[in-house]
Design a protein around this motif. Structure first.
Motif, mmCIF file in Angstrom:
data_model
loop_
_atom_site.group_PDB
_atom_site.id
_atom_site.type_symbol
_atom_site.label_atom_id
_atom_site.label_comp_id
_atom_site.label_asym_id
_atom_site.label_seq_id
_atom_site.Cartn_x
_atom_site.Cartn_y
_atom_site.Cartn_z
ATOM 1 N N LYS A 106 0.547 -1.349 0.145
ATOM 2 C CA LYS A 106 -0.039 0.446 -0.309
ATOM 3 C C LYS A 106 1.101 1.512 -0.004
ATOM 4 N N ARG A 107 2.235 1.227 0.925
ATOM 5 C CA ARG A 107 2.674 2.526 1.078
ATOM 6 C C ARG A 107 3.513 2.536 -0.387
ATOM 7 N N TYR A 108 4.204 1.550 -1.215
ATOM 8 C CA TYR A 108 4.762 1.899 -2.131
ATOM 9 C C TYR A 108 3.670 2.064 -3.886
ATOM 10 N N GLU A 109 2.272 1.648 -3.522
ATOM 11 C CA GLU A 109 1.404 2.053 -4.213
ATOM 12 C C GLU A 109 1.737 3.548 -4.405
ATOM 13 N N ALA A 110 1.142 4.104 -3.101
ATOM 14 C CA ALA A 110 1.342 5.798 -2.879
ATOM 15 C C ALA A 110 2.201 6.340 -3.593
ATOM 16 N N LEU A 111 3.108 5.529 -2.981
ATOM 17 C CA LEU A 111 4.625 5.992 -4.426
ATOM 18 C C LEU A 111 4.629 6.557 -5.452
ATOM 19 N N LEU A 112 4.505 5.251 -5.687
ATOM 20 C CA LEU A 112 4.044 5.281 -7.495
ATOM 21 C C LEU A 112 3.189 6.239 -8.179
ATOM 22 N N ALA A 113 2.735 6.064 -7.090
ATOM 23 C CA ALA A 113 1.781 6.930 -7.877
ATOM 24 C C ALA A 113 2.051 9.022 -7.975
#
Length: 336
Positions: A106-113
């Motif tokens: 979930k954190r990496y999903e936000a960072l990718l965005a």
């Protein structure tokens, strides 16, 4: 002197016989032909083990009545229980790892965005999460299989009935397919009777059919006539279903079915009890002038409690003795 006087008085008195009579009637009667059949339990199951192992508990014996779903025996589950415990622990451990992987993803999903992390790094956490999810599915499937295997360590009755045979003892090692018991359903009993085709056509499928078992009449219904007959005897199996009864029956008992072969009209009819054997002949006693007259008869046929007879000395209305005739002597005085 007193006893002698009583004896003389007794000898002086006429010997009357107390009897029960009924009038001879005239009517029609069916000529029956009897056929023998065999009782067979329609629902019987040779219970067998679906799992291998040592029998640790036994809850039944031969002759016991068991209910549907009742546990009959248990097979040792110690090793299986340990495996189930280990699988549950592995699932629990994996759930913690999966929970952490989901948070990281979930954190990496936000960072990718926000384009703060590379797509490669994002993919690594995505596939790590997917791998853990698939591993959990695999472990849960394994646990389900282990629970199914454990359930198979308990053999249950598939239907209510009586245990006819027990083939296992406590401590015995069972293999897959080992027979443990023979279970019979007492409420589904069929009777197979082999009949000529002409008689089968006279049996109605919509009527109650009476059969005799051990001298007692029972109700049955017709299931049907099986099309495969015996070429030598030219007979065909008629299948009857015994209707519910409180009596006890056994597999292989004999049943007798009586069917009308022909009919006899305008014959003399008496009770079955009226006809007895005397001096090797069939006879009846009628009351004439208050005395018992013995008359030889020819039996034509029977139907229920009635007997069709022939005798030139008899006529309709004659009083025939139906009770007390076994002890009657010819020309003995009668008291009705």
């Amino acid at each position: 002197m007193k006893h002698l006087l009583i004896l003389m008085l007794a000898l002086a008195l006429p010997l009357f016989a107390a009897v029960v009579t009924e009038p001879i009637q005239r009517g029609d009667i069916s000529v029956k032909q009897s056929f023998n059949g065999t009782l067979s339990f329609n629902q019987k199951s040779r219970l067998a083990s679906e799992s291998e192992g040592k029998v640790t508990r036994l809850y039944f014996d031969e002759g016991d009545y068991v209910k549907k779903g009742q546990v009959l025996l248990e097979i040792d589950t110690k090793i299986l229980d340990a495996n189930i415990k280990a699988t549950k622990a592995s699932i629990k451990e994996l759930e913690f790892s999966l929970q952490r992987a989901k948070l990281d993803f979930k954190r990496y999903e936000a960072l990718l965005a926000k384009q703060s992390v590379s797509k490669q790094k994002y993919d690594e956490f995505y596939f790590q999460k997917m791998q853990l999810e698939q591993k959990k599915i695999s472990l849960e499937s394994s646990l389900e299989a282990q629970n199914i295997a454990k359930n198979k360590k308990r053999i249950k009755a598939p239907f209510a009935g009586y245990i006819s045979k027990r083939s296992v003892e406590i401590g015995e090692w069972l293999k897959v397919g080992s027979e443990v018991a023979l279970l019979l359903n007492p409420n589904k009993i069929d009777i197979i009777i082999h009949l000529p085709s002409s008689f089968i056509n006279n049996v109605s499928k919509n009527k109650t059919i009476m059969v005799s078992i051990n001298g007692k009449d029972y109700k049955t219904k017709m299931i049907g006539a099986l099309l495969s007959g015996n070429k030598k005897t030219r007979t065909f199996p008629l299948k009857l279903r015994l209707l519910p009864s409180k009596d006890t029956f056994f597999d292989g008992m004999q049943a007798r079915l009586s069917l009308e072969k022909s009919s006899v009209s305008d014959v003399l009819l008496v009770s079955r009890d009226a006809v007895i054997k005397r001096y090797g002949k069939d006879v009846v006693f009628i009351v004439k002038d208050n005395k018992a007259l013995m008359v030889p008869v020819r039996i034509i046929t029977y139907e229920g409690k009635k007997t069709a007879i022939s005798a030139s000395e008899l006529k309709v209305g004659d009083r025939v003795i139906i009770k007390g005739n076994e002890r009657i002597r010819p020309n003995q005085e009668i008291r009705k």
